[in-house]
Design a protein around this motif. Structure first.
Motif, PDB file in Angstrom:
ATOM      1  N   LEU A 100      -2.453 -10.239  -5.825  1.00 41.42           N
ATOM      2  CA  LEU A 100      -3.309  -9.290  -5.113  1.00 41.42           C
ATOM      3  C   LEU A 100      -3.213  -7.891  -5.727  1.00 41.42           C
ATOM      4  CD1 LEU A 100      -2.835 -10.322  -1.365  1.00 41.42           C
ATOM      5  CD2 LEU A 100      -4.935 -10.449  -2.715  1.00 41.42           C
ATOM      6  N   ARG A 101      -2.024  -7.507  -6.167  1.00 36.38           N
ATOM      7  CA  ARG A 101      -1.869  -6.215  -6.833  1.00 36.38           C
ATOM      8  C   ARG A 101      -2.712  -6.171  -8.112  1.00 36.38           C
ATOM      9  NH1 ARG A 101       3.158  -6.496  -7.415  1.00 36.38           N
ATOM     10  NH2 ARG A 101       3.793  -5.438  -5.489  1.00 36.38           N
ATOM     11  N   ARG A 109     -12.528  -5.565  -4.637  1.00 40.91           N
ATOM     12  CA  ARG A 109     -12.485  -5.025  -3.279  1.00 40.91           C
ATOM     13  C   ARG A 109     -12.871  -6.031  -2.200  1.00 40.91           C
ATOM     14  NH1 ARG A 109      -9.745  -2.341  -5.557  1.00 40.91           N
ATOM     15  NH2 ARG A 109      -9.822  -0.093  -6.015  1.00 40.91           N
ATOM     16  N   ARG A 110     -13.469  -7.160  -2.569  1.00 42.69           N
ATOM     17  CA  ARG A 110     -13.860  -8.178  -1.570  1.00 42.69           C
ATOM     18  C   ARG A 110     -13.522  -9.538  -2.170  1.00 42.69           C
ATOM     19  NH1 ARG A 110     -17.861  -8.431   2.625  1.00 42.69           N
ATOM     20  NH2 ARG A 110     -17.323 -10.265   3.868  1.00 42.69           N
ATOM     21  N   VAL A 111     -12.523 -10.197  -1.616  1.00 40.50           N
ATOM     22  CA  VAL A 111     -11.943 -11.384  -2.241  1.00 40.50           C
ATOM     23  C   VAL A 111     -12.150 -12.610  -1.350  1.00 40.50           C
ATOM     24  CG1 VAL A 111      -9.838 -12.400  -3.204  1.00 40.50           C
ATOM     25  CG2 VAL A 111     -10.199  -9.915  -3.325  1.00 40.50           C
ATOM     26  N   LEU A 112     -12.634 -13.673  -1.951  1.00 42.04           N
ATOM     27  CA  LEU A 112     -12.779 -14.962  -1.284  1.00 42.04           C
ATOM     28  C   LEU A 112     -11.561 -15.811  -1.630  1.00 42.04           C
ATOM     29  CD1 LEU A 112     -14.843 -16.533   0.441  1.00 42.04           C
ATOM     30  CD2 LEU A 112     -15.758 -17.475  -1.690  1.00 42.04           C
ATOM     31  N   LEU A 136      -0.939  -7.850   1.856  1.00 42.31           N
ATOM     32  CA  LEU A 136      -1.809  -6.681   1.969  1.00 42.31           C
ATOM     33  C   LEU A 136      -1.035  -5.481   2.518  1.00 42.31           C
ATOM     34  CD1 LEU A 136      -5.018  -8.396   3.393  1.00 42.31           C
ATOM     35  CD2 LEU A 136      -4.689  -7.529   1.070  1.00 42.31           C
ATOM     36  N   ALA A 137      -0.127  -5.742   3.455  1.00 42.29           N
ATOM     37  CA  ALA A 137       0.697  -4.656   3.991  1.00 42.29           C
ATOM     38  C   ALA A 137       1.574  -4.047   2.899  1.00 42.29           C
ATOM     39  CB  ALA A 137       1.556  -5.173   5.144  1.00 42.29           C
ATOM     40  N   THR A 138       2.099  -4.884   2.008  1.00 44.88           N
ATOM     41  CA  THR A 138       2.908  -4.384   0.891  1.00 44.88           C
ATOM     42  C   THR A 138       2.077  -3.482  -0.015  1.00 44.88           C
ATOM     43  OG1 THR A 138       4.353  -6.323   0.929  1.00 44.88           O
ATOM     44  CG2 THR A 138       4.272  -5.064  -1.121  1.00 44.88           C
ATOM     45  N   LEU A 139       0.853  -3.903  -0.307  1.00 48.33           N
ATOM     46  CA  LEU A 139      -0.020  -3.082  -1.154  1.00 48.33           C
ATOM     47  C   LEU A 139      -0.323  -1.744  -0.481  1.00 48.33           C
ATOM     48  CD1 LEU A 139      -2.650  -5.636  -2.538  1.00 48.33           C
ATOM     49  CD2 LEU A 139      -0.413  -5.015  -3.466  1.00 48.33           C
ATOM     50  N   ARG A 140      -0.547  -1.795   0.823  1.00 46.29           N
ATOM     51  CA  ARG A 140      -0.821  -0.541   1.543  1.00 46.29           C
ATOM     52  C   ARG A 140       0.390   0.391   1.474  1.00 46.29           C
ATOM     53  NH1 ARG A 140      -3.583  -1.129   7.183  1.00 46.29           N
ATOM     54  NH2 ARG A 140      -5.364  -1.260   5.766  1.00 46.29           N
ATOM     55  N   ASP A 141       1.582  -0.172   1.641  1.00 50.46           N
ATOM     56  CA  ASP A 141       2.802   0.635   1.553  1.00 50.46           C
ATOM     57  C   ASP A 141       2.976   1.246   0.166  1.00 50.46           C
ATOM     58  OD1 ASP A 141       3.362   0.002   4.165  1.00 50.46           O
ATOM     59  OD2 ASP A 141       4.831  -1.563   3.693  1.00 50.46           O
ATOM     60  N   GLU A 142       2.427   0.576  -0.842  1.00 48.65           N
ATOM     61  CA  GLU A 142       2.508   1.092  -2.214  1.00 48.65           C
ATOM     62  C   GLU A 142       1.420   2.122  -2.509  1.00 48.65           C
ATOM     63  OE1 GLU A 142       2.274  -2.342  -4.688  1.00 48.65           O
ATOM     64  OE2 GLU A 142       4.258  -3.101  -4.144  1.00 48.65           O
ATOM     65  N   GLY A 143       0.582   2.389  -1.509  1.00 48.93           N
ATOM     66  CA  GLY A 143      -0.479   3.370  -1.689  1.00 48.93           C
ATOM     67  C   GLY A 143      -1.714   2.828  -2.382  1.00 48.93           C
ATOM     68  N   LEU A 144      -1.834   1.515  -2.479  1.00 54.33           N
ATOM     69  CA  LEU A 144      -2.992   0.910  -3.133  1.00 54.33           C
ATOM     70  C   LEU A 144      -4.102   0.649  -2.123  1.00 54.33           C
ATOM     71  CD1 LEU A 144      -1.161  -1.682  -5.424  1.00 54.33           C
ATOM     72  CD2 LEU A 144      -2.116   0.532  -6.101  1.00 54.33           C
TER      73      LEU A 144
END
Length: 337
Positions: A100-101, A109-112, A136-144
């Motif tokens: 995901l990263r 930005r829109r993944v199936l 997704l939460a990990t990516l958000r925590d990384e600022g992505l």
């Protein structure tokens, strides 16, 4: 080539799978990933790992996914579908979060999401969605930037999933000696799960004993048996049986097992059996949406809401539909039924 297909609004397809070891040194670390948080002793993992060591410590699932990736990419190219395909696993490399990263860094930005699990259950649906939300939460925590992720529906009764199993049964029957072929019974084998897990895979009042997990297997078995009868002219007895038991040794699991069915003495004359494995990785239709990370906590009920059959879905024994349907549900809430 036919007219180019438009994947809008999607800009990527993610093949999401379970993962598996690719050598002896991978076996125990892989099992530690699978069982993390359950307090299972390492000695027990080594014991379970012996099943992998019989095959050189290699699970076939990763090579099967590589083959599927190649087939998807070729099929997309042949049909003019400009949609890049990525691959991530829950329990082994390439890991879901890493994939995901990579997607985000590539501007997706829109993944199936196509999960290699055809049936409803906690481990077969909801846990995939929880892992997606956690990644997704990990990516958000990384600022992505967090992409929207839509998971395809369960595809147990999709024609592309059912037809290869019909062909496999017909081939197995053709390989039997002619004098026993018409008397052969059919056994459809699948993964055994604890009965408690099956009961929470979908409401019993809708699906019957064993919840959606058992109902969906019975549905696809009936589709295969009906097609085999139509193509051979022989109405064969069939049964759904289970293998590869999971869960604690003290927890009752799905039954009957394939071994007890094979050894069964309930029939006065032993009959040949034709076996069909009710598992694979094919799909078309969309079902679940996971766009907002949720807490990774096992809910009271493991029923995945995408397990519910929409009004236009086929009834047991009916031919699978030829047209797509599409609907979405929000990500699972901790404690939600």
């Amino acid at each position: 080539m036919s007219e180019a297909l438009d994947p809008t609004p999607y800009d990527a397809l993610l093949l999401l799978s379970f993962g598996g070891p690719e050598g002896p040194d991978d076996v125990v670390p892989f099992l530690e990933n699978v069982t993390r948080g359950r307090g299972i002793p390492k000695e027990r993992l080594k014991e379970v790992g012996q099943h992998y060591f019989l095959f050189g410590g290699v699970s076939p699932i990763n090579d099967q996914n590589r083959t599927l990736l190649d087939a998807l990419r070729k099929d997309f190219a042949d049909h003019g579908l400009d949609l890049p395909v990525y691959w991530g696993n829950r329990n082994w490399a390439p890991y879901l979060t890493d994939t995901l990263r990579e997607l985000v860094q590539d501007g997706r930005r829109r993944v199936l999401v196509l999960a290699t699990s055809a049936y409803a259950s906690y481990s077969g649906c909801r846990q995939y969605r929880e892992d997606l939300a956690a990644a997704l939460a990990t990516l958000r925590d990384e600022g992505l930037a967090v992409p929207r992720v839509d998971k395809l529906r369960h595809y147990f009764n999709h024609p592309g999933f059912v037809r290869p199993m019909i062909d496999g049964v017909l081939k197995s029957l053709a390989d039997l000696p002619e004098d026993v072929r018409d008397g052969a019974h059919l056994a459809f084998t699948t993964h055994s799960i604890p009965t408690a897990a099956a009961d929470t895979s979908g409401p019993a009042e809708t699906h019957g004993d064993g919840g959606a997990y058992v109902r969906q297997h019975l549905d696809v078995a009936a589709l295969i048996a009906d097609a085999v009868r139509a193509e051979t002219g022989v109405d064969r007895p069939w049964q759904l049986v289970y293998q590869s038991r999971s869960g604690a040794p003290t927890s009752p699991g799905s039954s009957p097992t394939s071994a007890t069915t094979w050894r069964s003495g309930t029939r006065p004359v032993p009959r040949p059996w034709s076996w069909s494995r009710s598992a694979s990785c094919r799909t078309t239709w969309r079902s679940c949406t996971t766009s907002t990370p949720r807490p990774r906590r096992r809910p009271r009920s493991s029923a995945c809401r995408c397990a519910a059959r929409p009004p236009s879905a086929p009834t047991p024994g009916s031919p699978p539909p030829s047209a797509n349907w599409s609907w979405s549900v929000p990500p699972p809430r901790a404690g939600a039924r």
